[in-house]
Design a protein around this motif. Structure first.
Motif, mmCIF file in Angstrom:
data_model
loop_
_atom_site.group_PDB
_atom_site.id
_atom_site.type_symbol
_atom_site.label_atom_id
_atom_site.label_comp_id
_atom_site.label_asym_id
_atom_site.label_seq_id
_atom_site.Cartn_x
_atom_site.Cartn_y
_atom_site.Cartn_z
ATOM 1 N N THR A 24 40.770 35.552 33.389
ATOM 2 C CA THR A 24 39.271 35.570 34.321
ATOM 3 C C THR A 24 38.890 36.262 35.178
ATOM 4 O O THR A 24 37.245 36.888 35.439
ATOM 5 N N LEU A 26 38.297 39.349 38.037
ATOM 6 C CA LEU A 26 37.716 40.986 37.568
ATOM 7 C C LEU A 26 37.893 41.619 38.818
ATOM 8 O O LEU A 26 37.655 40.827 40.130
ATOM 9 N N THR A 43 39.348 43.956 33.638
ATOM 10 C CA THR A 43 39.297 42.037 34.086
ATOM 11 C C THR A 43 41.643 42.349 34.388
ATOM 12 O O THR A 43 42.048 42.927 33.563
#
Lengths: 259, 65
Positions: A24, A26, A43
């Motif tokens: 998750t 970034l 990502t």
């Protein structure tokens, strides 16, 4: 002025990441294209997917094996190396390890005899092998021996005797006498049996007197003789004609082991 | 004192020998010796009744006794 044409775009509004990369997460990169900034977002999942496509070289993997717990658990579940007599039994002192076949002696062995004629000497008509190590030290057992003799033809000469012996070769020289019956009438049969008890130590005993048809129907004393279980022994079934013109045969002899 | 009995006529022959060795096994004669054919004897020993034939040295010793 700096000549760098890309850099990471730090945003103070985001919480800095300090631990391992997560799907998750970034990451954003900014580059200058034609004098304008262009942001590119990557990502964590993309990076992880790209990294998993690689392969390690077997033998080049480093680390501690036990740290790979699923592999270590699988290895722990495997049977340890077999050690004869330790975690795998032996059969009559024979190791089961390795290739090949182990032939086990049969507990029954029969013999078909040939005609005996032209002599008054006690002569072997049939024999049956008791293979070496069939009798096991420390394991007493009973050997049941039985035979059927036949006075062949219709001559009217004299009785024939059917005998049982044992020896370490197919020879009557030095053989141990086990039992005997006589057949009187011509073209008739005679059957007899003996039970040898192996004491597990080096001796066998057999019923006495030795002219009984069966040692199962008479009480009596016994004779004991030494036997070497480590070598081949033979049960010898004999015919003795009182007249050389007569003919006799052991039709069938059999020994059976009862452990 | 050992004795040899002829299987056919029942006659006994007394004999003094009481031990012999065959195939490296020593036997002690403990009972009667029976003549079962012209070349064979049954000899009662401490190790059972043994067939002794004319291929064995002891046969000659017993029958010449």
């Amino acid at each position: 002025m700096s000549t760098f044409n890309w850099w990471g775009d730090w945003r103070p509004s985001l919480t800095p990441h300090t631990s391992n990369l997560q799907p998750t997460d970034l990451i954003e990169c900014t580059s200058i294209v034609g004098g304008a900034t262009v942001n590119t977002a990557i990502t964590g999942a993309q990076i992880i997917a790209a990294a998993s496509g690689g392969s390690a070289t077997w033998g080049g993997i480093t680390g501690t094996l036990s740290a790979q717990t699923d592999l270590q658990t699988a290895l722990n579940a495997k049977q340890p190396t077999l050690v004869s007599g330790t975690n795998i039994k032996t059969v009559n002192s024979n190791s089961l390890l390795g290739s090949g076949d182990i032939s086990l002696p049969s507990n029954k062995l029969s013999a078909i005899g040939t005609n005996v004629t032209g002599t008054t000497a006690n002569t072997i008509s049939a024999n049956a092998l008791l293979p070496a190590n069939t009798l096991v030290t420390g394991k007493p057992c009973m050997i049941h021996i039985k035979a059927r003799g036949r006075r062949v033809g219709s001559s009217v000469l004299a009785v024939i005797a059917c005998g049982m012996y044992r020896n370490t070769s197919v020879s009557l020289s030095g053989a141990t006498f086990l039992g005997q019956i006589q057949i009187g009438a011509t073209n008739t049969l005679g059957q007899f049996e003996r039970h040898l008890f192996w004491d597990g130590a080096g001796n066998v005993s057999v019923h006495f007197p030795n002219t009984l048809v069966s040692d199962m129907i008479n009480n009596g004393t016994y004779t004991t003789s030494v036997i070497n279980p480590a070598v081949d022994n033979y049960f010898l079934y004999t015919i003795q004609c009182s007249n050389a013109g007569d003919t006799g045969q052991i039709q069938w002899g059999l020994h059976t082991l009862y452990a | 004192m050992q004795e040899i009995q002829d299987k056919f006529n029942g006659a006994y022959i007394h004999y003094m020998l009481n031990t012999f060795t065959y195939n490296e096994i020593e036997y002690t004669i403990t009972g009667p010796i029976e003549v079962i054919s012209e070349t064979q004897l049954h000899v009662e020993t401490d190790k059972g009744i043994i067939l002794v034939d004319d291929t064995m040295d002891i046969y000659k010793e017993l029958t010449n006794g």
